[in-house]
Write an enzyme that holds these catalytic residues in place. Structure first.
Site, PDB file in Angstrom:
ATOM      1  N   THR A 100      47.332  35.090  46.661  1.00 53.25           N
ATOM      2  CA  THR A 100      46.969  33.774  47.205  1.00 53.25           C
ATOM      3  C   THR A 100      47.639  32.732  46.323  1.00 53.25           C
ATOM      4  O   THR A 100      47.296  32.615  45.138  1.00 53.25           O
ATOM      5  CB  THR A 100      45.447  33.564  47.167  1.00 53.25           C
ATOM      6  OG1 THR A 100      44.831  34.592  47.936  1.00 53.25           O
ATOM      7  CG2 THR A 100      45.069  32.203  47.744  1.00 53.25           C
TER       8      THR A 100
ATOM      9  N   LYS B 112      45.030  30.985  54.955  1.00 54.73           N
ATOM     10  CA  LYS B 112      44.109  31.396  53.884  1.00 54.73           C
ATOM     11  C   LYS B 112      43.366  30.183  53.297  1.00 54.73           C
ATOM     12  O   LYS B 112      42.149  30.225  53.129  1.00 54.73           O
ATOM     13  CB  LYS B 112      44.913  32.131  52.808  1.00 54.73           C
ATOM     14  CG  LYS B 112      44.175  32.453  51.539  1.00 54.73           C
ATOM     15  CD  LYS B 112      43.284  33.657  51.641  1.00 54.73           C
ATOM     16  CE  LYS B 112      42.477  33.827  50.365  1.00 54.73           C
ATOM     17  NZ  LYS B 112      41.507  34.889  50.431  1.00 54.73           N
TER      18      LYS B 112
ATOM     19  N   LYS C 133      39.623  28.162  42.722  1.00 57.98           N
ATOM     20  CA  LYS C 133      41.094  28.253  42.782  1.00 57.98           C
ATOM     21  C   LYS C 133      41.574  27.932  44.207  1.00 57.98           C
ATOM     22  O   LYS C 133      42.489  27.126  44.399  1.00 57.98           O
ATOM     23  CB  LYS C 133      41.539  29.668  42.389  1.00 57.98           C
ATOM     24  CG  LYS C 133      43.020  29.910  42.611  1.00 57.98           C
ATOM     25  CD  LYS C 133      43.413  31.382  42.597  1.00 57.98           C
ATOM     26  CE  LYS C 133      44.798  31.554  43.189  1.00 57.98           C
ATOM     27  NZ  LYS C 133      45.228  32.945  43.339  1.00 57.98           N
TER      28      LYS C 133
HETATM   29  P1  NAD Z   1      43.680  40.463  39.014  1.00 56.87           P
HETATM   30  O1  NAD Z   1      43.787  39.476  37.921  1.00 56.87           O
HETATM   31  O2  NAD Z   1      42.598  41.503  38.969  1.00 56.87           O
HETATM   32  O3  NAD Z   1      45.080  41.246  39.179  1.00 56.87           O
HETATM   33  C1  NAD Z   1      46.336  40.665  38.993  1.00 56.87           C
HETATM   34  C2  NAD Z   1      47.227  41.692  38.326  1.00 56.87           C
HETATM   35  O4  NAD Z   1      48.550  41.157  38.213  1.00 56.87           O
HETATM   36  C3  NAD Z   1      46.768  42.057  36.896  1.00 56.87           C
HETATM   37  O5  NAD Z   1      46.617  43.466  36.790  1.00 56.87           O
HETATM   38  C4  NAD Z   1      47.908  41.530  36.009  1.00 56.87           C
HETATM   39  O6  NAD Z   1      48.132  42.322  34.858  1.00 56.87           O
HETATM   40  C5  NAD Z   1      49.082  41.587  36.969  1.00 56.87           C
HETATM   41  N1  NAD Z   1      50.186  40.715  36.587  1.00 56.87           N
HETATM   42  C6  NAD Z   1      50.153  39.405  36.233  1.00 56.87           C
HETATM   43  N2  NAD Z   1      51.396  38.955  35.971  1.00 56.87           N
HETATM   44  C7  NAD Z   1      52.234  40.003  36.159  1.00 56.87           C
HETATM   45  C8  NAD Z   1      53.635  40.187  36.054  1.00 56.87           C
HETATM   46  N3  NAD Z   1      54.431  39.170  35.671  1.00 56.87           N
HETATM   47  N4  NAD Z   1      54.148  41.392  36.331  1.00 56.87           N
HETATM   48  C9  NAD Z   1      53.342  42.418  36.710  1.00 56.87           C
HETATM   49  N5  NAD Z   1      52.007  42.325  36.839  1.00 56.87           N
HETATM   50  C10 NAD Z   1      51.461  41.137  36.559  1.00 56.87           C
HETATM   51  O7  NAD Z   1      43.571  39.618  40.359  1.00 56.87           O
HETATM   52  P2  NAD Z   1      43.045  40.126  41.797  1.00 56.87           P
HETATM   53  O8  NAD Z   1      41.578  39.884  41.904  1.00 56.87           O
HETATM   54  O9  NAD Z   1      43.604  41.481  42.080  1.00 56.87           O
HETATM   55  O10 NAD Z   1      43.720  39.029  42.745  1.00 56.87           O
HETATM   56  C11 NAD Z   1      45.103  39.079  43.078  1.00 56.87           C
HETATM   57  C12 NAD Z   1      45.392  38.003  44.108  1.00 56.87           C
HETATM   58  O11 NAD Z   1      44.575  38.225  45.265  1.00 56.87           O
HETATM   59  C13 NAD Z   1      45.068  36.576  43.625  1.00 56.87           C
HETATM   60  O12 NAD Z   1      46.065  35.716  44.100  1.00 56.87           O
HETATM   61  C14 NAD Z   1      43.714  36.286  44.252  1.00 56.87           C
HETATM   62  O13 NAD Z   1      43.509  34.898  44.468  1.00 56.87           O
HETATM   63  C15 NAD Z   1      43.835  37.042  45.568  1.00 56.87           C
HETATM   64  N6  NAD Z   1      42.552  37.464  46.160  1.00 56.87           N
HETATM   65  C16 NAD Z   1      41.578  38.027  45.382  1.00 56.87           C
HETATM   66  C17 NAD Z   1      40.380  38.417  45.978  1.00 56.87           C
HETATM   67  C18 NAD Z   1      39.278  39.048  45.148  1.00 56.87           C
HETATM   68  O14 NAD Z   1      38.147  39.156  45.638  1.00 56.87           O
HETATM   69  N7  NAD Z   1      39.543  39.510  43.907  1.00 56.87           N
HETATM   70  C19 NAD Z   1      40.191  38.253  47.350  1.00 56.87           C
HETATM   71  C20 NAD Z   1      41.224  37.719  48.120  1.00 56.87           C
HETATM   72  C21 NAD Z   1      42.401  37.332  47.508  1.00 56.87           C
END
Ligand code: NAD
Length: 296
Positions: A96, A171, A246
């Site tokens: 997102t 979204k 966010k």
């Molecule tokens: P998270 O922080 O658990 O996972 C993100 C991952 O990306 C981490 O493991 C981190 O190490 C990795 N990362 C960061 N920078 C990196 C790079 N340069 N190279 C490789 N890996 C890298 O976050 P999440 O909860 O999995 O959310 C991911 C996305 O999904 C976000 O944009 C969030 O807004 C969206 N989202 C989350 C939810 C939820 O309920 N968690 C629901 C809908 C959407």
């Protein structure tokens, strides 16, 4: 079976990648967290040495990263994906992120001879694990048609929202409705309580009357009426107040650019910001009812 690179194996990306493995696809995975990579390798994926390694010799690449700046770095930075991947690679970014970052990255990918879609999701960690996410997809129709069978292994409802960036537009609009409606439902339940109306009775009436909405019937912010809602487990997320904030900040940025008034979206952002200021942004966003009750 397709060869797929997967970058970003966090709370959402981890289970999404597992579902692709379960469906029989071959995955090359990368994350800055070695533990996240190891978990996927145990499940049958191949470890990539870098993001660009994950994107080498694959047909598709899925990215699931925290925010726009991470997506820009991974795709557009020095040695980023667009500098190294083969022409014809189809990138699916499910993070997102802000709409300008999505549109600029997709334009850069197309200029480099690749295809790219913005494909943010709704459904949370539970939906990612169950493979029932909703995907809101922006980008070329041809790329969408090619990506759809892959997305169907991670989600249940796959929508083409139109041109590049329109997935992110859908979204932010959807989550702004959600953030506002949760506050409305919370205010009503606290008011009802204070006026002597039992929460279950208000639920029974409103859930079949014109006040009905998802925040009430699927995610009720008081314990009892909807047993699966986070209110029944002391607001353990779910979807945190911090993540809602966010998304509401993304909506505010987008509204400024579009010169579209969002008075309630702005007010909702301020209420979740108060939760953040109080150090309560790690609880579920339905815990905003605690703010309304004066408990935060
Ligand atoms: P998270 O922080 O658990 O996972 C993100 C991952 O990306 C981490 O493991 C981190 O190490 C990795 N990362 C960061 N920078 C990196 C790079 N340069 N190279 C490789 N890996 C890298 O976050 P999440 O909860 O999995 O959310 C991911 C996305 O999904 C976000 O944009 C969030 O807004 C969206 N989202 C989350 C939810 C939820 O309920 N968690 C629901 C809908 C959407």
């Amino acid at each position: 079976m397709a060869a797929i690179g997967f970058i970003g194996l966090g709370n959402m990306g981890g289970p999404m990648a597992r579902n692709l493995l379960k469906a029989g696809h071959a995955l090359k995975v990368f994350d800055l967290s070695a533990a996240a990579v190891d978990g996927l390798v145990e499940a049958g994926a191949t470890k990539a040495a870098s993001a660009s390694d994950a994107a080498a010799d694959v047909e598709f690449v899925v990215t699931m990263l925290p925010a726009g700046e991470h997506v820009r770095t991974v795709y557009l930075g020095d040695g980023g994906l667009l500098a190294s991947a083969a022409k014809g690679t189809l990138f699916i970014d499910s993070s997102t992120i802000d709409i300008p970052s999505a549109r600029e990255t997709i334009a850069a990918a197309e200029k480099a001879g690749m295809m790219m879609l913005d494909a943010p999701v709704s459904g949370g960690v539970g939906g990612a694990e169950a493979g029932t996410l909703t995907f809101m997809v922006g980008g070329a129709a041809e790329a969408f048609a090619k990506a759809k069978p892959i997305l169907e292994k991670m989600g249940k409802n796959i929508f083409h929202a139109g041109a590049a960036g329109n997935g992110q537009v859908a979204k932010v609009c959807n989550n702004m409705i959600l953030g506002i409606s949760m506050i409305g439902v919370s205010e009503a339940f606290v008011l009802g309580e204070k006026l002597g109306l039992d929460a279950q009775t208000l639920f029974d009436i409103s859930s079949t009357a014109s006040g009905q909405c998802w925040s009430m019937t699927s995610y009720c912010p008081v314990p009892g009426p909807v047993p699966a809602s986070p209110a029944n487990r002391n607001y353990k997320p779910g979807f945190t107040a911090g993540m809602m904030l966010k998304d509401l900040r993304l909506a505010q940025d987008a509204a400024k650019t579009a010169r579209s008034p969002i008075p309630l979206g702005a007010q909702a952002a301020q209420l979740y910001a108060l939760m953040e200021a109080a150090g309560e942004d790690n609880i579920d966003f339905s815990g905003v009812i605690r703010l309304i009750r004066g408990e935060i």
